[in-house]
Design a protein around this motif. Structure first.
Motif, PDB file in Angstrom:
ATOM      1  N   ALA A   1       0.817  -1.210   0.000  1.00  0.00           N
ATOM      2  CA  ALA A   1       0.000   0.000   0.000  1.00  0.00           C
ATOM      3  C   ALA A   1       0.855   1.267   0.000  1.00  0.00           C
ATOM      4  N   THR A   2       2.039   1.193   0.594  1.00  0.00           N
ATOM      5  CA  THR A   2       2.891   2.378   0.691  1.00  0.00           C
ATOM      6  C   THR A   2       4.318   2.062   0.253  1.00  0.00           C
ATOM      7  N   ARG A   3       5.028   3.111  -0.103  1.00  0.00           N
ATOM      8  CA  ARG A   3       6.433   2.969  -0.469  1.00  0.00           C
ATOM      9  C   ARG A   3       7.242   2.460   0.716  1.00  0.00           C
ATOM     10  N   GLU A   4       6.947   2.979   1.900  1.00  0.00           N
ATOM     11  CA  GLU A   4       7.679   2.580   3.094  1.00  0.00           C
ATOM     12  C   GLU A   4       7.524   1.089   3.380  1.00  0.00           C
ATOM     13  N   ALA A   5       6.316   0.563   3.190  1.00  0.00           N
ATOM     14  CA  ALA A   5       6.078  -0.866   3.417  1.00  0.00           C
ATOM     15  C   ALA A   5       6.868  -1.715   2.418  1.00  0.00           C
ATOM     16  N   ALA A   6       6.918  -1.300   1.166  1.00  0.00           N
ATOM     17  CA  ALA A   6       7.672  -2.030   0.144  1.00  0.00           C
ATOM     18  C   ALA A   6       9.169  -1.999   0.449  1.00  0.00           C
ATOM     19  N   LEU A   7       9.664  -0.838   0.857  1.00  0.00           N
ATOM     20  CA  LEU A   7      11.080  -0.729   1.203  1.00  0.00           C
ATOM     21  C   LEU A   7      11.423  -1.557   2.438  1.00  0.00           C
TER      22      LEU A   7
END
Length: 97
Positions: A66-72
């Motif tokens: 859902a978010t860039r932070e979660a993917a990173l």
């Protein structure tokens, strides 16, 4: 590396005689997984719909977030936070099953 993995990878670990055969196979499997994990490299970016993706460059792992932070966070955790193993891109990327 998790504690169980460390114990299985340690040849000094004492094992019951009845479990040495299967445990040896598990130890070998854990070694292969540990070697593979050292070579993971992720590309993090968005697909055409705007979802955030973390895709391993050889297709060994990945996910939709859902978010860039979660993917990173996922990519960093999968690579053991080793420098140079996670790249962020502005290009559109695709997640292939």
């Amino acid at each position: 590396m998790r504690t169980l993995e460390k114990r299985l990878l340690n040849p000094q670990t004492r094992l019951p005689a009845s479990s040495r055969g299967p445990v040896r196979i598990v130890r070998m499997a854990v070694e292969k997984i540990a070697v593979a994990a050292r070579h993971l490299h992720f590309l993090v970016g968005q697909d055409r719909q705007g979802h955030w993706l973390a895709v391993e460059r050889h297709g060994l792992a990945g996910g939709i977030f859902a978010t860039r932070e979660a993917a990173l966070r996922y990519a960093r955790d999968e690579t053991g936070r080793r420098p140079g193993t996670v790249r962020l891109t502005r290009r559109t990327i695709a997640f292939r099953l």
